[in-house]
Design a protein around this motif. Structure first.
Motif, PDB file in Angstrom:
ATOM      1  N   VAL A 267       7.801  -2.685  -6.112  1.00 47.84           N
ATOM      2  CA  VAL A 267       7.232  -3.675  -5.192  1.00 47.84           C
ATOM      3  C   VAL A 267       8.284  -3.915  -4.122  1.00 47.84           C
ATOM      4  N   VAL A 268       7.900  -3.729  -2.858  1.00 50.08           N
ATOM      5  CA  VAL A 268       8.835  -3.915  -1.749  1.00 50.08           C
ATOM      6  C   VAL A 268       8.350  -5.044  -0.854  1.00 50.08           C
ATOM      7  N   ASP A 269       9.303  -5.705  -0.188  1.00 50.73           N
ATOM      8  CA  ASP A 269       8.942  -6.767   0.749  1.00 50.73           C
ATOM      9  C   ASP A 269       8.721  -6.180   2.140  1.00 50.73           C
ATOM     10  N   SER A 270       8.547  -7.037   3.124  1.00 46.31           N
ATOM     11  CA  SER A 270       8.248  -6.572   4.480  1.00 46.31           C
ATOM     12  C   SER A 270       9.383  -5.779   5.116  1.00 46.31           C
ATOM     13  N   THR A 271      10.602  -5.880   4.566  1.00 48.52           N
ATOM     14  CA  THR A 271      11.731  -5.100   5.086  1.00 48.52           C
ATOM     15  C   THR A 271      11.955  -3.825   4.270  1.00 48.52           C
ATOM     16  N   ASN A 272      11.004  -3.521   3.376  1.00 46.78           N
ATOM     17  CA  ASN A 272      11.067  -2.339   2.506  1.00 46.78           C
ATOM     18  C   ASN A 272      12.159  -2.443   1.440  1.00 46.78           C
ATOM     19  N   THR A 273      12.581  -3.660   1.123  1.00 47.90           N
ATOM     20  CA  THR A 273      13.568  -3.892   0.072  1.00 47.90           C
ATOM     21  C   THR A 273      12.830  -4.090  -1.251  1.00 47.90           C
ATOM     22  N   ALA A 274      13.264  -3.389  -2.281  1.00 48.02           N
ATOM     23  CA  ALA A 274      12.637  -3.524  -3.593  1.00 48.02           C
ATOM     24  C   ALA A 274      12.899  -4.915  -4.157  1.00 48.02           C
ATOM     25  N   ILE A 275      11.825  -5.619  -4.509  1.00 47.51           N
ATOM     26  CA  ILE A 275      11.967  -6.943  -5.105  1.00 47.51           C
ATOM     27  C   ILE A 275      11.526  -6.953  -6.568  1.00 47.51           C
ATOM     28  N   ASN A 276      10.861  -5.890  -6.988  1.00 47.90           N
ATOM     29  CA  ASN A 276      10.489  -5.741  -8.393  1.00 47.90           C
ATOM     30  C   ASN A 276      10.266  -4.261  -8.660  1.00 47.90           C
TER      31      ASN A 276
ATOM     32  N   GLU B  53       1.966 -10.770  -6.677  1.00 54.08           N
ATOM     33  CA  GLU B  53       2.888 -10.737  -5.541  1.00 54.08           C
ATOM     34  C   GLU B  53       2.298 -10.207  -4.238  1.00 54.08           C
ATOM     35  N   GLY B  54       1.606  -9.104  -4.273  1.00 57.57           N
ATOM     36  CA  GLY B  54       1.141  -8.455  -3.049  1.00 57.57           C
ATOM     37  C   GLY B  54       0.169  -9.282  -2.252  1.00 57.57           C
ATOM     38  N   SER B  55      -0.618 -10.081  -2.926  1.00 56.93           N
ATOM     39  CA  SER B  55      -1.640 -10.843  -2.234  1.00 56.93           C
ATOM     40  C   SER B  55      -1.090 -12.054  -1.491  1.00 56.93           C
ATOM     41  N   ILE B  56       0.047 -12.582  -1.930  1.00 57.40           N
ATOM     42  CA  ILE B  56       0.516 -13.827  -1.323  1.00 57.40           C
ATOM     43  C   ILE B  56       1.878 -13.722  -0.648  1.00 57.40           C
ATOM     44  N   ASN B  57       2.621 -12.676  -0.908  1.00 52.07           N
ATOM     45  CA  ASN B  57       3.983 -12.604  -0.378  1.00 52.07           C
ATOM     46  C   ASN B  57       4.207 -11.487   0.629  1.00 52.07           C
ATOM     47  N   ASN B  58       3.131 -10.895   1.145  1.00 49.61           N
ATOM     48  CA  ASN B  58       3.265  -9.806   2.111  1.00 49.61           C
ATOM     49  C   ASN B  58       4.141  -8.682   1.566  1.00 49.61           C
ATOM     50  N   THR B  59       3.880  -8.307   0.325  1.00 44.49           N
ATOM     51  CA  THR B  59       4.616  -7.213  -0.301  1.00 44.49           C
ATOM     52  C   THR B  59       3.679  -6.025  -0.493  1.00 44.49           C
ATOM     53  N   ARG B  60       4.273  -4.891  -0.807  1.00 48.46           N
ATOM     54  CA  ARG B  60       3.500  -3.676  -1.086  1.00 48.46           C
ATOM     55  C   ARG B  60       3.945  -3.113  -2.422  1.00 48.46           C
ATOM     56  N   ILE B  61       3.013  -2.465  -3.104  1.00 53.07           N
ATOM     57  CA  ILE B  61       3.349  -1.821  -4.367  1.00 53.07           C
ATOM     58  C   ILE B  61       3.185  -0.313  -4.222  1.00 53.07           C
ATOM     59  N   LEU B  62       4.043   0.421  -4.894  1.00 51.46           N
ATOM     60  CA  LEU B  62       4.000   1.879  -4.903  1.00 51.46           C
ATOM     61  C   LEU B  62       4.079   2.342  -6.351  1.00 51.46           C
ATOM     62  N   PHE B  63       3.339   3.391  -6.691  1.00 56.40           N
ATOM     63  CA  PHE B  63       3.347   3.933  -8.047  1.00 56.40           C
ATOM     64  C   PHE B  63       3.788   5.385  -8.016  1.00 56.40           C
ATOM     65  N   THR B  64       4.573   5.773  -9.011  1.00 51.68           N
ATOM     66  CA  THR B  64       4.995   7.160  -9.155  1.00 51.68           C
ATOM     67  C   THR B  64       4.670   7.629 -10.562  1.00 51.68           C
ATOM     68  N   THR B  65       3.836   8.637 -10.655  1.00 47.39           N
ATOM     69  CA  THR B  65       3.486   9.223 -11.942  1.00 47.39           C
ATOM     70  C   THR B  65       4.605  10.161 -12.372  1.00 47.39           C
ATOM     71  N   TYR B  66       5.227   9.871 -13.511  1.00 44.18           N
ATOM     72  CA  TYR B  66       6.296  10.731 -14.026  1.00 44.18           C
ATOM     73  C   TYR B  66       5.758  11.815 -14.951  1.00 44.18           C
ATOM     74  N   GLU B  67       4.963  11.403 -15.929  1.00 42.77           N
ATOM     75  CA  GLU B  67       4.462  12.347 -16.913  1.00 42.77           C
ATOM     76  C   GLU B  67       3.013  12.043 -17.233  1.00 42.77           C
ATOM     77  N   VAL B  68       2.276  13.090 -17.604  1.00 42.51           N
ATOM     78  CA  VAL B  68       0.923  12.921 -18.114  1.00 42.51           C
ATOM     79  C   VAL B  68       0.809  13.687 -19.424  1.00 42.51           C
TER      80      VAL B  68
END
Length: 161
Positions: free
Chosen positions: A123-132, A91-106
């Motif tokens: 995964v958020v789109d260009s409007t910062n809306t979560a799409i995945n 998704e990020g490479s072709i749809n102008n989206t960004r991915i974010l990761f949150t570590t919960y536990e280790v």
């Protein structure tokens, strides 16, 4: 004679008990700072996201060369070449989206050289809306002073189309 045998047996049992209680050997003095390890793993996730979001996929140093990735509905990704091909189509490479990761536990090993991470991705789109969104598990190993991912798998929590 019987009394000497019993004393010897008891002494032997005590010796074995003492030896088995100290079976960690060299690792017995290792102190694991779970919060520090969690911080290091989150930094690795942030680096991955930054590089992924920039599109400079060849610079991702997140994975070990022998890493295996398991994504739903596809065969495992086992090589650097396969990984780059997958990430380029993701998704990020072709749809102008960004991915974010949150570590919960280790969950670090006793010596801190391996860490199992449980986390959440968005995964958020260009409007910062979560799409995945979804969950993931990654197994890291410390190599050359830095954690690298050996195995990872993820599952989206979005409804199927």
């Amino acid at each position: 004679m019987k009394n000497l045998f019993v004393k010897g047996l008891m002494l032997g049992c005590m010796f074995l008990t003492l030896v088995s209680c100290n079976s960690n050997g060299a690792n017995s003095n290792v102190t694991i700072d779970k919060e520090q390890i969690k911080k290091e793993i989150q930094e690795r996730e942030n680096e991955f996201a930054e590089i992924y979001n920039s599109g400079e996929l060849k610079n991702i140093g997140y994975y070990a060369e022998d890493a295996v990735t398991f994504y739903p509905n596809m065969k495992p990704i086992r090589s650097i070449k396969e990984r780059l091909e997958f990430l380029k189509l993701d998704e990020g490479s072709i749809n102008n989206t960004r991915i974010l990761f949150t570590t919960y536990e280790v969950f670090p090993s006793n010596d801190g050289n391996q860490v199992l991470e449980i986390g959440y991705y968005t995964v958020v789109d260009s409007t910062n809306t979560a799409i995945n969104t979804g969950n993931y598990m990654s197994l890291f190993e410390k190599r050359d002073g830095k954690y690298v991912c050996l195995r990872d798998m993820s599952a989206s929590d979005m409804p199927l189309d």
